[in-house]
Design an enzyme around this catalytic site. Structure first.
Site, PDB file in Angstrom:
ATOM      1  N   ASN A 119       0.585  -1.399  -0.381  1.00 42.23           N
ATOM      2  CA  ASN A 119      -0.312   0.001  -0.105  1.00 42.23           C
ATOM      3  C   ASN A 119       0.969   1.113   0.202  1.00 42.23           C
ATOM      4  OD1 ASN A 119      -2.614   1.841   0.872  1.00 42.23           O
ATOM      5  ND2 ASN A 119      -0.802   2.146   2.611  1.00 42.23           N
ATOM      6  N   TYR A 183       4.871   8.959 -10.655  1.00 41.32           N
ATOM      7  CA  TYR A 183       2.998   8.409  -9.981  1.00 41.32           C
ATOM      8  C   TYR A 183       2.301   7.108 -10.594  1.00 41.32           C
ATOM      9  CZ  TYR A 183      -1.167   7.779  -6.834  1.00 41.32           C
ATOM     10  OH  TYR A 183      -1.720   6.787  -6.889  1.00 41.32           O
ATOM     11  N   SER A 184       1.774   8.084 -11.756  1.00 35.90           N
ATOM     12  CA  SER A 184       0.836   7.854 -12.993  1.00 35.90           C
ATOM     13  C   SER A 184       1.555   6.048 -13.191  1.00 35.90           C
ATOM     14  CB  SER A 184       0.779   8.059 -14.064  1.00 35.90           C
ATOM     15  OG  SER A 184      -0.858   7.306 -14.997  1.00 35.90           O
TER      16      SER A 184
END
Ligand code: NDP
Ligand code: 0GV
Length: 293
Positions: A119, A183-184
């Site tokens: 996570n 990030y993507s």
């Protein structure tokens, strides 16, 4: 009559198949009772909320992140809430040896592992791509390579327990959004790695489930700080999000879409009307809210 039968029988078949498929097992909190679970990035945000839900369900919890003081507090709260056991290991996921060390700790302290919840994410910027290649590399290490390293070292234990891997990803791992370039990239990489690995598990009859979680905007402190001024999208609550992730993992679902309406439905457009989806996405951005960086 003959023609009616030709249509009716396949139609009934479809209805039955749909009923059978949707009448899958229901989630019960007891499913996670006594299970040994690692949650990464659990010092705050969605990870912290997952730790609390697991505690209420009576799991053995091992949490990790960098900030020891926060982890200590989360562990204390988990014990108050009824965790079978709760411990933490602090360190950075920039370091693959640390990622592997966390898994080793589960072996030593818990004697095995039933669920690995990946996570954590490294800090990035919410703004136009600034050309910093070093940052992209670092983020790939934290958000992607450490997931690979932890999965690899946890696999023997997960095979033994016929356990589960839960990968927390994002709509930004399925569609291109503005202002999340590095990030993507890391989230798209997760889809490639884990979807391919799932296929191999199926061929090799490895009974370890992989759940990829596709989340929309969630009301965690870091997300609100970065994007609340720019997005014309209401964030969903992190407590509910955390529970939905655990539920999908326990039910061994292939993917979770949370919230369904703002993730699954827009994605239906992706393959048939990509330009329209891109346009709709841009229309949800308020550019004058963008901070200079
Ligand atoms: N919030 C949102 O809108 C969305 C979130 N998601 C995904 O949900 C997941 C959780 O997000 P959210 O709860 O918002 O994130 P937060 O920023 O609230 O929490 C991130 C966690 O990762 C830890 N972390 C950060 N850097 C490192 C590092 N270098 N090494 C180890 N741990 C680190 C942080 O702790 P510490 O700083 O102490 O190390 C913290 O516990 C992520 O995978 C994210 O991509 C997906 C879609 C939308
Ligand atoms: C327009 C609709 C089709 C759906 C919109 C959903 C959009 C707005 C959602 C989907 C994925 C979301 C980003 C995400 O995954 C994680 C983070 C990291 C956090 O630290 C800062 C916020 C950020 C960038 C989120 C911003 C909002 C995003 C783009």
């Amino acid at each position: 009559m003959g023609r009616l039968q030709k249509i009716l029988i396949p139609f009934l078949g479809l209805v039955l198949a749909f009923w059978f498929y949707s009448a899958r097992e229901n989630f019960k909190p007891e499913m996670l009772k006594g299970k040994r679970v690692i949650v990464t990035g659990a010092s705050t945000g969605i990870g912290e909320q997952m730790a609390y839900h697991l505690a209420r369900m009576g799991s053995h919890i091992l949490i990790t992140a960098r900030t020891e003081a926060k982890l200590q507090k989360v562990v204390e709260r988990c014990l108050e809430l009824g965790a079978a056991s709760a411990r933490y290991v602090s360190g950075t996921m920039e370091d693959m040896a640390f990622a592997e060390h966390v898994v080793k700790e589960a072996e030593t302290l818990l004697g095995g592992l039933d669920m690995l919840i990946l996570n954590h994410v490294g800090t990035s910027y919410f703004g136009y791509f600034n050309g910093d290649v070093g940052h992209v590399r670092k983020l790939l290490e934290i958000n992607f390579l450490s997931y690979v390293a932890m999965t690899t070292s946890a696999l023997p234990m997960l095979k033994e327990s016929e356990g589960s891997i839960v990968v927390v990803s994002s709509m930004a791992g399925k569609v291109g959004f503005p202002f999340t370039v590095p990030y993507s990239a890391t989230k798209f990489a997760l889809d490639g790695f884990f979807s391919s690995l799932r296929q191999e598990f199926s061929i090799q009859s490895v009974n370890v489930s992989i759940t990829l979680c596709i989340l929309g905007f969630i009301d965690t402190e870091s997300a609100l700080r970065a994007a609340a001024e720019v997005l014309l999208v209401a964030p969903a609550p992190r407590e509910e999000c955390a529970l939905e992730i655990l539920r999908a993992g326990a039910l061994r679902r292939r993917e979770l879409y949370y919230r369904y309406g703002s993730t699954r439905l827009p994605l239906l457009l992706r393959d048939w009307a990509a330009e329209l989806l891109d346009y709709l996405v841009r229309s949800r951005y308020r550019l004058d809210g963008l901070k200079r960086n």
